[in-house]
Design an enzyme around this catalytic site. Structure first.
Site, PDB file in Angstrom:
ATOM      1  N   VAL A  63     -34.226  64.997 153.505  1.00 59.92           N
ATOM      2  CA  VAL A  63     -34.313  66.299 152.828  1.00 59.92           C
ATOM      3  C   VAL A  63     -35.760  66.742 152.586  1.00 59.92           C
ATOM      4  CG1 VAL A  63     -32.042  66.145 151.705  1.00 59.92           C
ATOM      5  CG2 VAL A  63     -34.094  65.298 150.506  1.00 59.92           C
ATOM      6  N   ASN A  89     -29.040  65.923 145.160  1.00 62.40           N
ATOM      7  CA  ASN A  89     -28.961  64.632 144.478  1.00 62.40           C
ATOM      8  C   ASN A  89     -29.868  63.569 145.093  1.00 62.40           C
ATOM      9  OD1 ASN A  89     -27.348  62.328 143.038  1.00 62.40           O
ATOM     10  ND2 ASN A  89     -27.182  61.872 145.227  1.00 62.40           N
ATOM     11  N   SER A 166     -33.259  64.057 135.388  1.00 55.64           N
ATOM     12  CA  SER A 166     -33.251  62.675 134.876  1.00 55.64           C
ATOM     13  C   SER A 166     -33.739  62.677 133.438  1.00 55.64           C
ATOM     14  CB  SER A 166     -34.190  61.811 135.727  1.00 55.64           C
ATOM     15  OG  SER A 166     -34.522  60.612 135.059  1.00 55.64           O
ATOM     16  N   TYR A 179     -42.194  60.079 139.665  1.00 51.17           N
ATOM     17  CA  TYR A 179     -40.767  60.375 139.482  1.00 51.17           C
ATOM     18  C   TYR A 179     -40.576  61.315 138.285  1.00 51.17           C
ATOM     19  CZ  TYR A 179     -35.757  59.271 138.801  1.00 51.17           C
ATOM     20  OH  TYR A 179     -34.388  59.327 138.651  1.00 51.17           O
ATOM     21  N   ALA A 181     -42.722  63.420 137.011  1.00 53.02           N
ATOM     22  CA  ALA A 181     -43.238  64.755 137.356  1.00 53.02           C
ATOM     23  C   ALA A 181     -42.268  65.492 138.264  1.00 53.02           C
ATOM     24  CB  ALA A 181     -44.603  64.629 138.034  1.00 53.02           C
ATOM     25  N   ILE A 212     -28.220  54.835 134.695  1.00 57.29           N
ATOM     26  CA  ILE A 212     -26.869  54.693 135.252  1.00 57.29           C
ATOM     27  C   ILE A 212     -26.878  53.512 136.227  1.00 57.29           C
ATOM     28  CG2 ILE A 212     -24.972  55.876 136.405  1.00 57.29           C
ATOM     29  CD1 ILE A 212     -25.972  57.403 133.894  1.00 57.29           C
TER      30      ILE A 212
HETATM   31  N1  LIG Z   1     -29.259  55.739 138.594  1.00 60.25           N
HETATM   32  C1  LIG Z   1     -29.905  56.264 137.579  1.00 60.25           C
HETATM   33  O1  LIG Z   1     -30.141  55.618 136.536  1.00 60.25           O
HETATM   34  C2  LIG Z   1     -30.380  57.694 137.635  1.00 60.25           C
HETATM   35  C3  LIG Z   1     -30.776  58.309 136.441  1.00 60.25           C
HETATM   36  C4  LIG Z   1     -31.212  59.621 136.479  1.00 60.25           C
HETATM   37  C5  LIG Z   1     -31.278  60.309 137.682  1.00 60.25           C
HETATM   38  N2  LIG Z   1     -30.906  59.681 138.821  1.00 60.25           N
HETATM   39  C6  LIG Z   1     -31.017  60.459 140.050  1.00 60.25           C
HETATM   40  O2  LIG Z   1     -29.753  60.537 140.678  1.00 60.25           O
HETATM   41  C7  LIG Z   1     -29.933  60.676 142.088  1.00 60.25           C
HETATM   42  C8  LIG Z   1     -29.084  59.651 142.805  1.00 60.25           C
HETATM   43  O3  LIG Z   1     -29.534  58.348 142.427  1.00 60.25           O
HETATM   44  P1  LIG Z   1     -28.617  57.050 142.540  1.00 60.25           P
HETATM   45  O4  LIG Z   1     -28.743  56.349 141.256  1.00 60.25           O
HETATM   46  O5  LIG Z   1     -27.297  57.404 143.069  1.00 60.25           O
HETATM   47  O6  LIG Z   1     -29.463  56.229 143.636  1.00 60.25           O
HETATM   48  P2  LIG Z   1     -29.009  55.535 144.996  1.00 60.25           P
HETATM   49  O7  LIG Z   1     -30.199  54.829 145.495  1.00 60.25           O
HETATM   50  O8  LIG Z   1     -27.744  54.776 144.795  1.00 60.25           O
HETATM   51  O9  LIG Z   1     -28.675  56.789 145.955  1.00 60.25           O
HETATM   52  C9  LIG Z   1     -29.667  57.667 146.414  1.00 60.25           C
HETATM   53  C10 LIG Z   1     -29.320  58.075 147.846  1.00 60.25           C
HETATM   54  O10 LIG Z   1     -30.284  59.035 148.267  1.00 60.25           O
HETATM   55  C11 LIG Z   1     -30.591  58.741 149.631  1.00 60.25           C
HETATM   56  N3  LIG Z   1     -31.917  59.272 149.970  1.00 60.25           N
HETATM   57  C12 LIG Z   1     -33.127  58.792 149.595  1.00 60.25           C
HETATM   58  N4  LIG Z   1     -34.111  59.527 150.142  1.00 60.25           N
HETATM   59  C13 LIG Z   1     -33.509  60.514 150.849  1.00 60.25           C
HETATM   60  C14 LIG Z   1     -33.993  61.576 151.657  1.00 60.25           C
HETATM   61  N5  LIG Z   1     -35.310  61.777 151.822  1.00 60.25           N
HETATM   62  N6  LIG Z   1     -33.098  62.394 152.267  1.00 60.25           N
HETATM   63  C15 LIG Z   1     -31.755  62.188 152.116  1.00 60.25           C
HETATM   64  N7  LIG Z   1     -31.253  61.169 151.378  1.00 60.25           N
HETATM   65  C16 LIG Z   1     -32.107  60.350 150.758  1.00 60.25           C
HETATM   66  C17 LIG Z   1     -30.586  57.224 149.689  1.00 60.25           C
HETATM   67  O11 LIG Z   1     -30.462  56.753 151.032  1.00 60.25           O
HETATM   68  C18 LIG Z   1     -29.382  56.885 148.816  1.00 60.25           C
HETATM   69  O12 LIG Z   1     -28.185  56.805 149.568  1.00 60.25           O
HETATM   70  C19 LIG Z   1     -31.426  60.566 142.341  1.00 60.25           C
HETATM   71  O13 LIG Z   1     -31.996  61.849 142.423  1.00 60.25           O
HETATM   72  C20 LIG Z   1     -31.933  59.860 141.107  1.00 60.25           C
HETATM   73  O14 LIG Z   1     -33.279  60.124 140.850  1.00 60.25           O
HETATM   74  C21 LIG Z   1     -30.440  58.408 138.845  1.00 60.25           C
END
Ligand SMILES: NC(=O)c1ccc[n+]([C@@H]2O[C@H](COP(=O)([O-])OP(=O)(O)OC[C@H]3O[C@@H](n4cnc5c(N)ncnc54)[C@H](O)[C@@H]3O)[C@@H](O)[C@H]2O)c1
Length: 271
Positions: A63, A89, A166, A179, A181, A212
């Site tokens: 992306v 996401n 987040s 992250y 920022a 999470i």
């Molecule tokens: N898990 C947490 O505690 C948490 C908390 C707040 C926010 N988030 C946010 O939620 C979102 C999802 O996180 P998650 O916990 O499911 O993580 P995760 O690592 O399980 O999933 C993230 C997915 O994004 C994909 N990805 C990474 N870079 C990419 C790119 N350039 N293009 C397309 N896909 C890409 C990865 O391959 C992975 O499958 C993220 O934006 C993360 O910052 C997560």
């Protein structure tokens, strides 16, 4: 069914929150374009969605690459001829090894003495490439996908965009200034675009989850997770299902008066 006959494109849907949101939306009657940078994970989630009886198609791309995003939306429209919901996401949260070690040492010092004079040394030692890659995936990626989606949604006079913020956007998280920022940028972007397109029938909102339990936290030590749980009024980390339920609320008409909002499933860690 809350999303009957709707079509969504979910980025980073090959794992964690994106996968859970895809499964939740599919159970509510939604067809799903499954993006991920790792094609094999997108394929695996597409197979899971089809097993549920949902229409689904893999849309692998980075992306952070605007041309690849443009092509991805063309493929999505070729596969589904429609786009009602975009979930931005995709993301990474990489803490460099020296930062992780320093953060652990700071934590130990706080536990034993009640304070610390150390620094995680994340900002001072961060290289340009690390900073830029984090902002490119989160912030540029959210912009590129939103830009493409709006071309379709404005034409339709209807649409729904959900951006993944987040806790880091609200409080900052020590050790990941890049992250924090990027996520704060996503919240500002959400509010600006929400004002811009609500007149065209498009609602834009964000989710700011706390910690999470997903593969994203693989670099977070057990001690750190215990500390996070102890600081969280609810006493635990969240589940992907709890965030997916928030996404379903925002994607459905249940949230029809929500515009430019940031919903925070975080167990009370930040109020
Ligand atoms: N898990 C947490 O505690 C948490 C908390 C707040 C926010 N988030 C946010 O939620 C979102 C999802 O996180 P998650 O916990 O499911 O993580 P995760 O690592 O399980 O999933 C993230 C997915 O994004 C994909 N990805 C990474 N870079 C990419 C790119 N350039 N293009 C397309 N896909 C890409 C990865 O391959 C992975 O499958 C993220 O934006 C993360 O910052 C997560």
């Amino acid at each position: 069914m809350k999303l009957k006959s709707k079509v969504a494109l979910i980025t980073g849907a090959g794992s964690g929150l994106g996968r859970e949101i895809a499964l939740t939306f599919a159970r509510e009657g939604c067809a799903i374009g499954v993006n991920d940078i790792r094609p094999e994970t997108a394929d695996a989630v597409v197979a899971e969605l089809r097993a549920l009886g949902a229409e689904a198609s893999p849309l692998p791309c980075d992306v952070a690459d605007s041309r690849a995003v443009h092509k991805m939306f063309a493929k999505h429209m070729g596969d589904f001829q429609s786009l009602d919901i975009l979930v931005n996401n995709a993301g990474i949260a990489h803490m460099e090894e020296h930062v992780r070690k320093n953060a652990e040492a700071m934590l130990q010092e706080v536990i034993t003495t009640g304070r610390t004079t150390r620094s995680a040394e994340a900002t001072k030692l961060m290289e340009d490439g690390h900073w830029r890659r984090t902002l490119a995936i989160h912030l540029d990626g959210t912009f590129y996908c939103t830009r493409e989606a709006l071309k379709i949604m404005e034409f339709n006079g209807w649409g729904n965009i959900i951006n993944m913020g987040s806790l880091a956007s609200q409080t900052g998280i020590m050790g990941v200034p890049d992250y924090s920022a990027a996520k704060a940028g996503i919240v500002g972007f959400t509010k600006s675009v929400a004002r811009e397109v609500i007149g065209r029938g498009i609602r834009v909102n964000a989710i700011a989850p706390g910690y999470i339990d997903t593969p994203l936290l693989v670099e977070v030590s057990d001690l750190m997770k215990q500390m996070i749980a102890a600081q969280t009024p609810m006493g635990r980390l969240g589940t992907a299902a709890e965030v997916a339920a928030t996404a379903l609320f925002l994607a459905s008409d249940d949230s029809s008066f929500f515009v430019g909002q940031v919903l925070a499933p975080n167990g009370g860690l930040y109020m």
